[in-house]
Design an enzyme around this catalytic site. Structure first.
Site, PDB file in Angstrom:
ATOM      1  N   ASP A   1       0.830  -1.196   0.000  1.00  0.00           N
ATOM      2  CA  ASP A   1       0.000   0.000   0.000  1.00  0.00           C
ATOM      3  C   ASP A   1       0.868   1.250   0.000  1.00  0.00           C
ATOM      4  OD1 ASP A   1      -2.315   1.523   0.059  1.00  0.00           O
ATOM      5  OD2 ASP A   1      -3.170   0.492   1.793  1.00  0.00           O
TER       6      ASP A   1
ATOM      7  N   ASP B   1     -10.567   1.992  -2.902  1.00  0.00           N
ATOM      8  CA  ASP B   1     -11.058   1.733  -1.547  1.00  0.00           C
ATOM      9  C   ASP B   1     -12.583   1.749  -1.495  1.00  0.00           C
ATOM     10  OD1 ASP B   1      -8.550   1.443  -0.491  1.00  0.00           O
ATOM     11  OD2 ASP B   1      -8.466   3.424   0.439  1.00  0.00           O
TER      12      ASP B   1
END
Length: 705
Positions: free
Chosen positions: A454, A522
């Protein structure tokens, strides 16, 4: 004049030198030419150029200031003392190699001082229609040369002066929104200054002609030209339509707003590649990109695209060994293949305010390290995965306390946190070596088979005070990111890598080459997610598109959706589960098991099939089609909010069926419906949608007989 003809699977790209050998010009780009059908080399225009030098109107393959004077140039040169620009002359023998696999060309030019060299590189392949281009600039002199702009390529799309530009734009949880604009005598520019590819725009456009009676656009039919930048750092791409000439010029490269390349004596800079492709219409363009991207994937199947369970939404930062093992048992029972422990597992990590950078298991949460959980997951028949964010650090961490000089900073300015964290200067050699050593140690500490990488904030105050190459921070950071990713692939080939950056902030073809899947967004609300996936599939492939089934209804379109609808959305790519399985009822767990089994039965078609979309995911009946020679899978989504439409009349019209072939229609679980239909009947009458999968979504499987 010398001329070179690069051939792809279906197209031709032809260029030659200018009459005075001061540069190269585009002669042709379009459907494949027959042998011996090479076009005439470009010649001076037969109409008045106007208030400009000739070079400003020529369809130059690449231009610098000093060569061009009033039009945009892809290369800016500064030698100091107001000595700017360069004028070129072809130097040496062009390097041309042509074979059954493809063609490669490099043209060398030298400037008027004899100390600066420019190389134009080209590569084509017979496997697909994408052409790669790049440039190299070498300083052979005794003084320093700076390049305030060093783009990768200029593409001259023969679409006239009135053009349509299709592109992808967005923001957090709203990535890959399809947009278009008209350009008629002007410039359209997109890019990223974030140190990563970014969410605002994707580095890819489609350019096509719009009708105009007094322009050659009326003769260009349905031709569309796609251009992309093969790059994961800051970048810029612009489309220019000028009042002179018959081309739209697409220029792209590393961002020229925050990046300056410095060439000390003897140094050379090579740009990232730019990619160009021709297609016969916008509906064909996605498949041309997907065809090229198949060559980037190391594998497409259960090993590298497994069904994943990620524990983030169930536990966030509050993780411990007993709770994760219980989630793993439930995940295994419904057919999950890889269990991923997300954020919260490492030392000091109880929120996003601390611990980032200290990549050792928290002894309070995992007293026997990660092996206990990893072994437990493997005993359940799954692989174990882990979340990391190695480019960032919290101020409250042992790493930052030991190395405060490792983060990006502007001299004399307070450090800026975003999400309570800083960004490590990955361009520094010691930082890159630390990241590689940390990942090696982590991946060797337990049986870890999946890594989710990430990056949850952009770079701010990028640079390195005192370093002559400090203004190249984005280039250096990105190249060391590739270096670490390449190390993972070489040293840990059995580890699946998922690329993520707060969702879709670092997705491009260079990332696809180094990862197995990407976290598209997301946003997990199914209706919002479907719109994101629709845009994503216009430029990127299904076998990289990770998507979760989750309880969240979304941030924008929160209309209720069934569990079946949520599964159908996530099954359009690489299926993941983000549900809190500790709170999921036995009935819903059984439904999840059945739907995961159904996905595994058609996964090969979703990962390998030709992808087409039909309709608008925000309204009416929308479908995503995946087709191979023998099988087609259709995901159908109903957005008829008032439910007044006759559901019995719902039909879809697949476009990928084999002519003169009869198909049996199965439901999403692979059960026969009793319907048989020919490809021709499906095109004319459509295929009825019974909505047996869910009241608001369906899956149809068409098997060739």
């Amino acid at each position: 004049m010398p001329q070179w003809h690069l051939r792809t699977r279906r197209t031709s790209y032809v260029l030659s030198t200018t009459p005075d050998a001061s540069g190269a010009v585009s002669d042709y780009w379009g459907p494949a030419l027959a042998d011996g059908e090479d076009p005439e080399p470009w010649s001076e225009p037969d109409r008045f150029v106007g208030y400009a030098a000739d070079a400003d109107a020529q369809p130059l393959e690449y231009a610098s200031d000093g060569q061009r004077h009033t039009a945009f140039s892809e290369l800016l040169v500064d030698r100091g003392d107001a000595r700017t620009g360069a004028r070129w002359e072809l130097h040496g023998t062009p390097q041309w190699n042509s074979g059954p696999q493809g063609d490669e060309l490099e043209l060398a030019f030298r400037d008027e001082t004899g100390t600066l060299e420019l190389y134009l590189g080209y590569r084509s392949s017979r496997e697909h229609d994408v052409i790669r281009r790049w440039i190299r600039v070498a300083n052979r002199g005794s003084g320093t040369v700076t390049l305030p702009r060093a783009f990768s390529a200029a593409w001259n799309a023969p679409v006239g002066q009135h053009v349509r530009v299709d592109y992808l734009a967005g923001s957090w949880a709203r990535e890959f929104q399809q947009r278009s604009t008209e350009v008629h005598w002007g410039t359209f520019s997109i890019g990223s200054r974030q140190g990563v590819t970014g969410m605002s725009f994707s580095p890819v456009v489609g350019v096509s002609a719009l009708p105009d009676d007094d322009d050659v656009a009326t003769r260009s039919g349905t031709h569309v030209y796609g251009v992309a930048l093969d790059w994961s750092g800051s970048w810029r791409l612009q489309v220019e339509s000028a009042a002179v000439g018959s081309h739209a010029r697409v220029s792209t490269g590393v961002d020229d707003d925050v990046t300056t390349i410095t060439l000390l004596p003897g140094e050379e800079f090579r740009t990232p590649d730019s990619l160009g492709v021709h297609a016969a219409g916008m509906t064909e363009l996605p498949s041309r990109w997907h065809e090229f991207q198949r060559g980037l994937a190391r594998e497409r199947g259960p090993r590298t695209q497994p069904v994943v369970y990620n524990s983030w939404m169930a536990t966030t930062f509050d993780v411990d060994i007993a709770q994760q093992l219980e989630l793993a048992r439930r995940a295994a029972a419904i057919g999950v293949e890889t269990f991923v422990l997300d954020d919260g597992w490492f030392r000091g990590r109880t929120s996003d305010r601390a611990g980032l950078g200290d990549w050792q298991p928290d002894p309070a949460k995992f007293p026997r390290g990660l092996s206990e959980l990893a072994d437990g997951v493997e005993a359940l028949g799954m692989r174990f995965g882990l979340w990391v964010e190695p480019e960032c650090v919290n101020p409250d961490s042992d790493l930052f306390r030991a190395h405060p000089d490792w983060v990006y900073r502007a001299e004399g300015r307070p450090l800026l946190t975003i999400r309570n964290q800083y960004v490590l200067d990955l361009g520094r050699e010691e930082v890159a070596l630390w990241v590689m050593a940390t990942l090696r140690e982590l991946l060797s500490s337990a049986p870890i088979g999946y890594l989710k990488w990430d990056m949850n904030r952009p770079v701010t105050d990028g640079g390195r005070p005192g370093d002559p190459h400090g203004r190249e921070w984005s280039v250096q950071h990105t190249r060391n990111y590739y270096r670490v990713m390449d190390m993972l692939r070489a040293e840990f080939p059995d580890v699946v890598v998922e690329a993520c950056a707060s969702g879709g902030a670092r997705i491009d073809n260079a990332v696809l080459q180094r990862s197995d899947v990407v976290w598209t967004s997301d946003q997990v609300g199914p209706r919002d997610r479907l719109v994101i996936q629709h845009g994503f599939l216009s430029a990127y492939p299904s076998w990289t598109m990770s998507s979760w089934v989750a309880e969240d209804d979304g941030h924008r379109d929160r209309e209720a959706a069934s569990l079946g609808y949520r599964f159908a959305v996530a099954m359009c790519g690489v299926l993941g589960i983000g549900l809190d399985l500790s709170r999921t009822s036995d009935e819903d767990l059984d439904e999840c098991r059945r739907r995961i089994t159904a996905y595994r039965g058609i996964r090969d078609i979703i990962l390998a099939g030709h992808v087409r979309t039909h309709g608008d995911p925000r309204r009416g009946l929308y479908s995503v089609e995946y087709s191979t020679d023998s099988r087609t899978v259709l995901f159908v989504f109903d957005r008829d909010r008032d439910r007044t439409r006759d559901r019995d009349a719902a039909r879809v019209y697949p476009a990928g069926l084999r002519a003169r072939t009869r198909y049996s229609v199965l439901d999403g679980y692979g059960r026969a419906t009793g319907t048989r239909i020919t490809a021709e009947e499906a095109v004319v009458r459509g295929v009825a949608v019974a909505f047996t999968w869910a009241p608001d979504a369906d899956i149809l499987i068409l098997d060739a007989n």
